[in-house]
Design an enzyme around this catalytic site. Sequence first.
Site, PDB file in Angstrom:
ATOM      1  N   CYS A  68       0.824  -1.215   0.000  1.00  0.00           N
ATOM      2  CA  CYS A  68       0.000   0.000   0.000  1.00  0.00           C
ATOM      3  C   CYS A  68       0.857   1.263   0.000  1.00  0.00           C
ATOM      4  O   CYS A  68       0.503   2.267  -0.630  1.00  0.00           O
ATOM      5  CB  CYS A  68      -0.957   0.007   1.177  1.00  0.00           C
ATOM      6  SG  CYS A  68      -0.146  -0.031   2.803  1.00  0.00           S
ATOM      7  N   HIS A 323      -1.621   1.479   7.378  1.00  0.00           N
ATOM      8  CA  HIS A 323      -2.036   1.430   5.969  1.00  0.00           C
ATOM      9  C   HIS A 323      -1.885   2.817   5.356  1.00  0.00           C
ATOM     10  O   HIS A 323      -2.096   3.838   6.018  1.00  0.00           O
ATOM     11  CB  HIS A 323      -3.494   0.977   5.869  1.00  0.00           C
ATOM     12  CG  HIS A 323      -4.013   0.933   4.463  1.00  0.00           C
ATOM     13  ND1 HIS A 323      -3.624  -0.028   3.549  1.00  0.00           N
ATOM     14  CD2 HIS A 323      -4.888   1.748   3.805  1.00  0.00           C
ATOM     15  CE1 HIS A 323      -4.243   0.193   2.394  1.00  0.00           C
ATOM     16  NE2 HIS A 323      -5.007   1.263   2.522  1.00  0.00           N
TER      17      HIS A 323
END
Length: 382
Positions: A68, A323
């Site tokens: 990510c 994230h």
Amino acid sequence: MGQRGGRQETSKKLEMALREPMKAEAKAQNNEEEAEELKAKVQTLASVFGVADLKNEAIGLYNVGHSCCLNSLLQVFFMNIHFTRILRRITVPLYAEQQKKNVPYQMLLLLEEMQCGKQKAVYPIALAYCLSAYKVKLFVQHDAAQLFLTVWNLIKRQMKKPELVEELNDLYTICIQEHLACQKCSFEEKKNSSMLTLPLPLLDSNCRMLETLKDCLQYFFHPEELTDHNMCFCDQCGRKTPFRQCMKLIHLPQTLTIHLKRFCFEKAAHIHKLSHYLPFPQDLDFNAVLTESQCQADDNEKAGWQYDLFAVVAHSGSISCGHYCAYIRSLTERKWYCFNDSEVCQVSWDDVKCTYGHSNLHWGETAYLLIYMKKHPQWPYP
């Protein structure tokens, strides 16, 4: 038996003699075919525009092994038309093994797949494996600021054309002048240096939270008194003395990357995330932020210090379990998009402002990298 054996040996020699020119001819033909194939590939790649150059539907990137962070940075690179115009003019490596290990080339292939494909997202596997050869591992929690520096330096190092390296430097490099002055004598040292990001602390020297981006910038360029155990050795005094340290801004690039240092060390080397509220503007004018004493630039340079916010790389979660996603404004459509791995959607400025942070939402989304773009570029882009 001897005659038959002699005939067989002569026949083999003749066959081998005939086979060599046939091999050479086949090899030459294969080389010609490979050369033509490479030429066609180069022409195709040279015509590839950045994802933001055309008003095509934005394309996502699938998450392959905690990628990510890489995905978010790639989208920021690809949506920057000034970067993609450099990327599409690289020298394509001649051999397959070289191509597999060449970061700019693998980025260009991925950009082509994103631009020409019709799927909602593509897999960045080839580029991820390419980066793994340079210790950028999969299934690792990367720091976006550090990964940006690593990827950028790999791109620069593997670009063969000096003019492209120069353009890349001009596009991203910040220039500052460091000042060190002894407080006991007249000794002063000045040194120019360059950096790819402005690493802004979010706390002052008393661990108080800075409240705005302007506060962070002013604190970064504010002079610091080096006393007690921070004293420096003065050649003129011949001993350690108190020093005054400050940085002055010389040059700002077309694409300015600001690193909000939300991860800080506490006792026992524990890293803590600062999630507090820190607003940042869509328009940023450094002339209105810094004083004359904090700049070492002429009026012509300062005239180009007005910026628009282009992208925000945001982090959610903790340092060990987090994230990344990217909010990017299309340079052609002037619309904001959220790139969350394979999911891409149009968003509003109010959605982007949700990355300002909140002291009570430690797992919430907070801006980590701010990327600003000059309003009025001062040099021509190809």
